[in-house]
Design a protein around this motif. Structure first.
Motif, mmCIF file in Angstrom:
data_model
loop_
_atom_site.group_PDB
_atom_site.id
_atom_site.type_symbol
_atom_site.label_atom_id
_atom_site.label_comp_id
_atom_site.label_asym_id
_atom_site.label_seq_id
_atom_site.Cartn_x
_atom_site.Cartn_y
_atom_site.Cartn_z
ATOM 1 N N ASN A 164 -52.483 13.409 4.963
ATOM 2 C CA ASN A 164 -51.251 13.473 4.186
ATOM 3 C C ASN A 164 -51.175 12.321 3.179
ATOM 4 O O ASN A 164 -50.715 12.496 2.046
ATOM 5 C CB ASN A 164 -50.049 13.440 5.124
ATOM 6 C CG ASN A 164 -48.730 13.547 4.397
ATOM 7 O OD1 ASN A 164 -48.506 14.491 3.643
ATOM 8 N ND2 ASN A 164 -47.852 12.578 4.601
ATOM 9 N N SER A 165 -51.653 11.138 3.579
ATOM 10 C CA SER A 165 -51.601 9.985 2.691
ATOM 11 C C SER A 165 -52.579 10.107 1.525
ATOM 12 O O SER A 165 -52.459 9.375 0.540
ATOM 13 C CB SER A 165 -51.913 8.699 3.474
ATOM 14 O OG SER A 165 -53.284 8.637 3.840
ATOM 15 N N LYS A 166 -53.538 11.042 1.630
ATOM 16 C CA LYS A 166 -54.536 11.198 0.582
ATOM 17 C C LYS A 166 -54.249 12.358 -0.360
ATOM 18 O O LYS A 166 -55.008 12.589 -1.303
ATOM 19 C CB LYS A 166 -55.921 11.404 1.215
ATOM 20 C CG LYS A 166 -56.439 10.191 1.979
ATOM 21 C CD LYS A 166 -57.828 10.452 2.533
ATOM 22 C CE LYS A 166 -58.389 9.204 3.214
ATOM 23 N NZ LYS A 166 -59.770 9.419 3.721
ATOM 24 N N LEU A 167 -53.184 13.110 -0.115
ATOM 25 C CA LEU A 167 -52.861 14.264 -0.937
ATOM 26 C C LEU A 167 -51.693 13.973 -1.872
ATOM 27 O O LEU A 167 -50.920 13.036 -1.651
ATOM 28 C CB LEU A 167 -52.546 15.471 -0.051
ATOM 29 C CG LEU A 167 -53.703 16.000 0.803
ATOM 30 C CD1 LEU A 167 -53.224 17.159 1.667
ATOM 31 C CD2 LEU A 167 -54.871 16.437 -0.072
ATOM 32 N N THR A 222 -58.703 15.789 -5.396
ATOM 33 C CA THR A 222 -57.643 16.163 -4.470
ATOM 34 C C THR A 222 -57.527 17.678 -4.454
ATOM 35 O O THR A 222 -58.142 18.378 -5.267
ATOM 36 C CB THR A 222 -56.306 15.532 -4.880
ATOM 37 O OG1 THR A 222 -55.360 15.706 -3.811
ATOM 38 C CG2 THR A 222 -55.749 16.162 -6.147
ATOM 39 N N LEU A 223 -56.753 18.194 -3.521
ATOM 40 C CA LEU A 223 -56.492 19.623 -3.458
ATOM 41 C C LEU A 223 -55.441 19.964 -4.507
ATOM 42 O O LEU A 223 -54.365 19.375 -4.526
ATOM 43 C CB LEU A 223 -56.014 20.009 -2.057
ATOM 44 C CG LEU A 223 -57.029 19.759 -0.939
ATOM 45 C CD1 LEU A 223 -56.402 20.016 0.430
ATOM 46 C CD2 LEU A 223 -58.270 20.632 -1.116
ATOM 47 N N ARG A 224 -55.753 20.895 -5.371
ATOM 48 C CA ARG A 224 -54.877 21.221 -6.480
ATOM 49 C C ARG A 224 -53.786 22.215 -6.114
ATOM 50 O O ARG A 224 -52.802 22.355 -6.843
ATOM 51 C CB ARG A 224 -55.712 21.778 -7.636
ATOM 52 C CG ARG A 224 -56.545 20.714 -8.338
ATOM 53 C CD ARG A 224 -57.651 21.290 -9.209
ATOM 54 N NE ARG A 224 -57.288 22.503 -9.929
ATOM 55 C CZ ARG A 224 -58.148 23.213 -10.664
ATOM 56 N NH1 ARG A 224 -59.407 22.809 -10.765
ATOM 57 N NH2 ARG A 224 -57.765 24.301 -11.280
ATOM 58 N N CYS A 225 -53.939 22.907 -5.013
ATOM 59 C CA CYS A 225 -52.971 23.924 -4.616
ATOM 60 C C CYS A 225 -51.919 23.324 -3.687
ATOM 61 O O CYS A 225 -52.104 22.241 -3.132
ATOM 62 C CB CYS A 225 -53.685 25.065 -3.902
ATOM 63 S SG CYS A 225 -54.518 24.573 -2.373
ATOM 64 N N PRO A 275 -48.226 13.989 -3.100
ATOM 65 C CA PRO A 275 -46.972 14.204 -2.365
ATOM 66 C C PRO A 275 -46.078 15.252 -2.993
ATOM 67 O O PRO A 275 -45.162 15.756 -2.330
ATOM 68 C CB PRO A 275 -46.309 12.819 -2.382
ATOM 69 C CG PRO A 275 -46.866 12.151 -3.589
ATOM 70 C CD PRO A 275 -48.279 12.653 -3.722
ATOM 71 N N THR A 276 -46.297 15.582 -4.266
ATOM 72 C CA THR A 276 -45.440 16.569 -4.918
ATOM 73 C C THR A 276 -45.834 17.998 -4.590
ATOM 74 O O THR A 276 -45.097 18.932 -4.902
ATOM 75 C CB THR A 276 -45.477 16.379 -6.446
ATOM 76 O OG1 THR A 276 -46.794 16.696 -6.931
ATOM 77 C CG2 THR A 276 -45.123 14.950 -6.828
ATOM 78 N N THR A 277 -46.987 18.198 -3.975
ATOM 79 C CA THR A 277 -47.424 19.546 -3.628
ATOM 80 C C THR A 277 -47.787 19.666 -2.156
ATOM 81 O O THR A 277 -48.416 20.648 -1.753
ATOM 82 C CB THR A 277 -48.652 19.944 -4.478
ATOM 83 O OG1 THR A 277 -49.699 18.994 -4.285
ATOM 84 C CG2 THR A 277 -48.295 20.016 -5.953
ATOM 85 N N THR A 278 -47.410 18.685 -1.351
ATOM 86 C CA THR A 278 -47.827 18.661 0.049
ATOM 87 C C THR A 278 -46.623 18.709 0.979
ATOM 88 O O THR A 278 -45.662 17.967 0.809
ATOM 89 C CB THR A 278 -48.650 17.397 0.354
ATOM 90 O OG1 THR A 278 -49.771 17.354 -0.520
ATOM 91 C CG2 THR A 278 -49.137 17.399 1.799
ATOM 92 N N THR A 279 -46.696 19.586 1.947
ATOM 93 C CA THR A 279 -45.723 19.683 3.029
ATOM 94 C C THR A 279 -46.332 19.069 4.278
ATOM 95 O O THR A 279 -47.475 19.365 4.606
ATOM 96 C CB THR A 279 -45.397 21.161 3.328
ATOM 97 O OG1 THR A 279 -44.865 21.763 2.163
ATOM 98 C CG2 THR A 279 -44.413 21.286 4.475
ATOM 99 N N PHE A 280 -45.588 18.214 4.967
ATOM 100 C CA PHE A 280 -46.072 17.660 6.232
ATOM 101 C C PHE A 280 -45.180 18.156 7.351
ATOM 102 O O PHE A 280 -43.982 17.865 7.382
ATOM 103 C CB PHE A 280 -46.091 16.140 6.193
ATOM 104 C CG PHE A 280 -46.620 15.517 7.462
ATOM 105 C CD1 PHE A 280 -45.846 14.661 8.209
ATOM 106 C CD2 PHE A 280 -47.900 15.811 7.920
ATOM 107 C CE1 PHE A 280 -46.325 14.088 9.382
ATOM 108 C CE2 PHE A 280 -48.389 15.253 9.079
ATOM 109 C CZ PHE A 280 -47.605 14.396 9.812
ATOM 110 N N LEU A 281 -45.751 18.909 8.264
ATOM 111 C CA LEU A 281 -45.001 19.543 9.348
ATOM 112 C C LEU A 281 -45.494 18.994 10.674
ATOM 113 O O LEU A 281 -46.589 19.323 11.127
ATOM 114 C CB LEU A 281 -45.204 21.059 9.294
ATOM 115 C CG LEU A 281 -44.552 21.906 10.379
ATOM 116 C CD1 LEU A 281 -43.051 21.802 10.313
ATOM 117 C CD2 LEU A 281 -44.985 23.346 10.234
ATOM 118 N N LYS A 282 -44.720 18.127 11.281
ATOM 119 C CA LYS A 282 -45.068 17.584 12.593
ATOM 120 C C LYS A 282 -44.174 18.244 13.631
ATOM 121 O O LYS A 282 -42.960 18.083 13.617
ATOM 122 C CB LYS A 282 -44.890 16.073 12.612
ATOM 123 C CG LYS A 282 -45.354 15.426 13.899
ATOM 124 C CD LYS A 282 -45.214 13.916 13.808
ATOM 125 C CE LYS A 282 -45.636 13.254 15.105
ATOM 126 N NZ LYS A 282 -45.444 11.784 15.069
#
Length: 421
Positions: free
Chosen positions: A329-332, A306-309, A334-341
């Motif tokens: 988004n479902s593969k990253l 996964t992406l560590r950053c 969730p504690t380090t991912t922002t989803f902006l729609k």
């Protein structure tokens, strides 16, 4: 410092997509990396045009890499331990067509004066690029990612915050997977983590063809043709469109191609006239032969990559890439991912909604400990938060819960913020 992930959605501002809103709350961000004062770079002149922006502060470089020369433009110089902002454009574009509107936006100057900005053009896609010789092998998507450490080393960057769009987002994600120590954060706009099979390729070709009903026409010998016969629209003479039209179907969904004709026509002209068409064809072919991005949410499969950053995923609600971004988004984590729609935005949110994207980017930087005192012209006026459980490692959408205490010491949770503009 890499901190809590966020899930953000824009609807005429930023609209909460998940759960209920409760408790106006001021979120605090850490100040571990304070910015040095007195190091402002000269601001860009504002411009809404693609290629007429004043570039006097930008310096061009051709950098040797293991896979050929890479054209880069840069403004500013490395500032202490702060990362550089490094951009990578989508297929069919170059850094000017993709990012001029966003980086020339007035509010972005508050960000760019604190960071060196580095725009990377994919091989042969820059303005005035010479055509590659016959037989030239365009780098694969993995090789494009492997070219970037040469840029980092050339300028002496310690690490970068990447901003990529479409194909550029895929390249930067690959870069972060292969060289995680060089990437502190990623803003990935319109990323599609999936490879493209031949069925998808055929669908892309056919989707650009305009078919029209032909009813009651008289054929040879006076016979009337059936009303269900179809013919090609007058602008196309075969089942394959011109290359700019093919690229437009990648950038814009059909509804936007019809409704936002001024923007679409501007990009059709620029893609056809500014980017070398032979070079573009090579980049387009390579992007469409990409493999799946090898990422999985931690805990879902053994030894998941996964992406560590920290990552901010961005997509317009009327963009062709919407499904791909949702899947990413479902593969990253969730504690380090922002989803902006972004509502009321199509395939190029950095062009059509630069103000809203700038605000979200400021928050993203603050979440990493940068620019703690940056002005929040929209978000600071009306900001609420709702914290969601971070335990949804199975990919299901977590249930929102309310919280009225300070955000300090909250642990691994997601934040959702809303504002009306």
């Amino acid at each position: 410092m890499k901190v809590l992930g966020h899930k953000i959605e824009l609807l005429t501002g930023l609209l909460l997509h998940d759960g209920t809103m409760a408790g106006l709350q001021e979120l605090r961000f850490p100040e571990e990396k304070p910015l040095l004062r007195g190091q402002d770079a000269t601001e860009l002149e504002n411009s809404d045009t693609f290629l007429l922006a004043v570039d006097t502060d930008w310096k061009e470089h051709d950098i040797e890499t293991p896979y050929g020369l890479l054209h880069v433009v840069i403004r500013g110089s490395p500032k202490g331990n702060r990362p550089a902002i490094l951009t990578y454009h989508d297929v069919g574009l170059n850094h000017k067509l993709c990012f001029n509107t966003f980086f020339n936006f007035e509010d972005m100057q508050e960000i760019t004066k604190h960071f060196v900005v580095c725009h990377v053009d994919a091989p042969g896609q820059q303005v005035g690029a010479s055509q590659f010789p016959q037989g030239y092998q365009f780098p694969s998507m993995e090789q494009l990612a492997a070219m970037l450490p040469s840029v980092v080393q050339h300028f002496g960057f310690k690490y970068v915050i990447g901003i990529g769009v479409g194909a550029g987002a895929y390249v930067l994600a690959k870069f972060a997977l292969i060289f995680p120590d060089l990437v502190e954060g990623l803003v990935l706009i319109n990323i599609d983590p999936n490879g493209k099979g031949w069925i998808d390729w055929a669908a892309t070709k056919v989707s650009t063809v305009r078919l029209e009903w032909v009813g009651g026409r008289v054929g040879r010998g006076g016979a009337s043709r059936p009303s269900h016969w179809l013919r090609l629209g007058p602008q196309l003479s075969s089942l394959t469109s011109t290359l700019p039209d093919t690229v437009l179907s990648h950038l814009f969904r059909q509804e936007e191609l019809v409704s936002n004709t001024e923007l679409v026509q501007s990009y059709r002209q620029q893609i056809g006239n500014v980017v070398n068409q032979a070079n573009l064809q090579l980049f387009w072919n390579m992007y469409n032969s990409r493999r799946d991005l090898d990422i999985n949410r931690p805990g879902t499969v053994p030894n998941a990559k996964t992406l560590r950053c920290p990552v901010m995923l961005v997509v317009g609600d009327n963009a062709p890439a919407e499904e791909g971004v949702v899947e990413c988004n479902s593969k990253l984590d969730p504690t380090t991912t922002t989803f902006l729609k972004m509502a009321d935005s199509g395939g190029l949110p950095q062009v059509t909604q630069p103000g809203k994207l700038t605000e979200a980017f400021k928050y993203f930087l603050q979440g990493m400990g940068y620019m703690p005192s940056a002005s929040m012209t929209r978000l600071a006026r009306s900001r609420t938060s709702s914290l969601t459980s971070a335990s949804s490692v199975d990919g299901s959408r977590p249930q929102a819960c309310t919280h009225s205490e300070s955000s300090e010491g909250l642990g691994q949770v997601n934040h959702t913020m809303e504002v009306s503009c």
